[in-house]
Scaffold this active site. Structure first.
Site, PDB file in Angstrom:
ATOM      1  N   GLN A   1       0.813  -1.213   0.000  1.00 19.82           N
ATOM      2  CA  GLN A   1       0.000   0.000   0.000  1.00 19.82           C
ATOM      3  C   GLN A   1       0.851   1.270   0.000  1.00 19.82           C
ATOM      4  O   GLN A   1       0.348   2.345  -0.287  1.00 19.82           O
ATOM      5  CB  GLN A   1      -0.922   0.018   1.216  1.00 19.82           C
ATOM      6  CG  GLN A   1      -2.023  -1.032   1.141  1.00 19.82           C
ATOM      7  CD  GLN A   1      -2.841  -1.026   2.398  1.00 19.82           C
ATOM      8  OE1 GLN A   1      -2.520  -1.711   3.360  1.00 19.82           O
ATOM      9  NE2 GLN A   1      -3.894  -0.228   2.393  1.00 19.82           N
TER      10      GLN A   1
ATOM     11  N   HIS B   1      -7.085  -9.636   5.095  1.00 22.87           N
ATOM     12  CA  HIS B   1      -7.219  -8.426   4.273  1.00 22.87           C
ATOM     13  C   HIS B   1      -5.844  -7.905   3.864  1.00 22.87           C
ATOM     14  O   HIS B   1      -5.610  -7.609   2.690  1.00 22.87           O
ATOM     15  CB  HIS B   1      -7.997  -7.375   5.075  1.00 22.87           C
ATOM     16  CG  HIS B   1      -8.110  -6.046   4.416  1.00 22.87           C
ATOM     17  ND1 HIS B   1      -9.294  -5.566   3.905  1.00 22.87           N
ATOM     18  CD2 HIS B   1      -7.188  -5.062   4.193  1.00 22.87           C
ATOM     19  CE1 HIS B   1      -9.093  -4.368   3.392  1.00 22.87           C
ATOM     20  NE2 HIS B   1      -7.824  -4.032   3.554  1.00 22.87           N
TER      21      HIS B   1
ATOM     22  N   CYS C   1     -10.613   0.169   4.007  1.00 20.78           N
ATOM     23  CA  CYS C   1      -9.218   0.053   3.610  1.00 20.78           C
ATOM     24  C   CYS C   1      -8.609   1.439   3.455  1.00 20.78           C
ATOM     25  O   CYS C   1      -9.247   2.341   2.909  1.00 20.78           O
ATOM     26  CB  CYS C   1      -9.141  -0.703   2.280  1.00 20.78           C
ATOM     27  SG  CYS C   1      -7.481  -0.958   1.658  1.00 20.78           S
TER      28      CYS C   1
ATOM     29  N   HIS D   1      -3.431  -7.789   0.088  1.00 21.45           N
ATOM     30  CA  HIS D   1      -2.651  -6.707  -0.540  1.00 21.45           C
ATOM     31  C   HIS D   1      -1.329  -7.242  -1.078  1.00 21.45           C
ATOM     32  O   HIS D   1      -0.876  -6.840  -2.149  1.00 21.45           O
ATOM     33  CB  HIS D   1      -2.363  -5.584   0.464  1.00 21.45           C
ATOM     34  CG  HIS D   1      -3.505  -4.647   0.666  1.00 21.45           C
ATOM     35  ND1 HIS D   1      -3.997  -3.838  -0.336  1.00 21.45           N
ATOM     36  CD2 HIS D   1      -4.237  -4.374   1.767  1.00 21.45           C
ATOM     37  CE1 HIS D   1      -4.998  -3.114   0.136  1.00 21.45           C
ATOM     38  NE2 HIS D   1      -5.161  -3.419   1.414  1.00 21.45           N
TER      39      HIS D   1
END
Length: 169
Positions: A51, A134, A92, A138
């Site tokens: 991210q 979760h 998110c 990613h």
């Protein structure tokens, strides 16, 4: 420590599959510290290196109310223990302001390295299990919007693209 830029959907870099960390060294530990600072500042409960445009298998999580339970997962490997699933409204940091119901396994096992490169294993349930899955997604180039209908996903994409156009560069 530094607060880092978080990539936002539909940025194609979020689809990059992360590579395993070979050596847990001072560079990796500094990155972990920066990731925690970024996550807490956002604020969020989990952040994957993907991210922040670092495509290495590193995840930081803290689901506590008082930021007292920081967890680090380097090169995580997840196994589903119980096929029973549950629904959770997920959000998110890469899709800010949107929450959608996602169905995930309730009980998992995760093997990983900690911030010192030491192997560990745990069997979380509930919110921690959801968060680990979760964030691990990613690392695989997946987002929670991949679990919802194409109609909802496209609506979120359009809204995010409109927001990005309105923001000064």
């Amino acid at each position: 420590m530094a607060v880092l830029e978080i990539l936002e959907f539909p940025d194609s870099r979020l689809r990059t599959v992360a590579k395993p960390v070979k050596d847990v060294d001072d560079r990796v530990r500094q990155l972990i510290d920066d990731m925690f600072e970024t996550m807490y500042e956002a604020p969020g409960i989990g952040l994957a290196a993907s991210q922040i445009n670092v495509h290495e298998q590193i995840v930081v999580i803290d689901v506590s109310d008082d930021r007292s339970e920081p967890l680090v997962f380097i090169n995580p490997e997840i196994t589903v223990i119980d096929q029973e699933t549950f629904e959770y409204d997920e959000g998110c940091l890469s899709v800010p302001g949107f929450y959608e119901t996602v169905v995930r396994p309730q009980h998992i096992r995760v093997k990983a390295l900690d911030r010192n490169g030491e192997p560990f294993e745990m069997e979380p349930e509930g919110l921690l299990a959801v968060c680990i899955q979760h964030e691990n997604d990613h690392l695989l180039g997946k987002l929670f919007v991949d679990y919802i209908s194409p109609l909802k996903r496209n609506r979120i994409r359009s809204k995010m693209e409109k927001l990005h156009k309105q923001q000064p560069s």
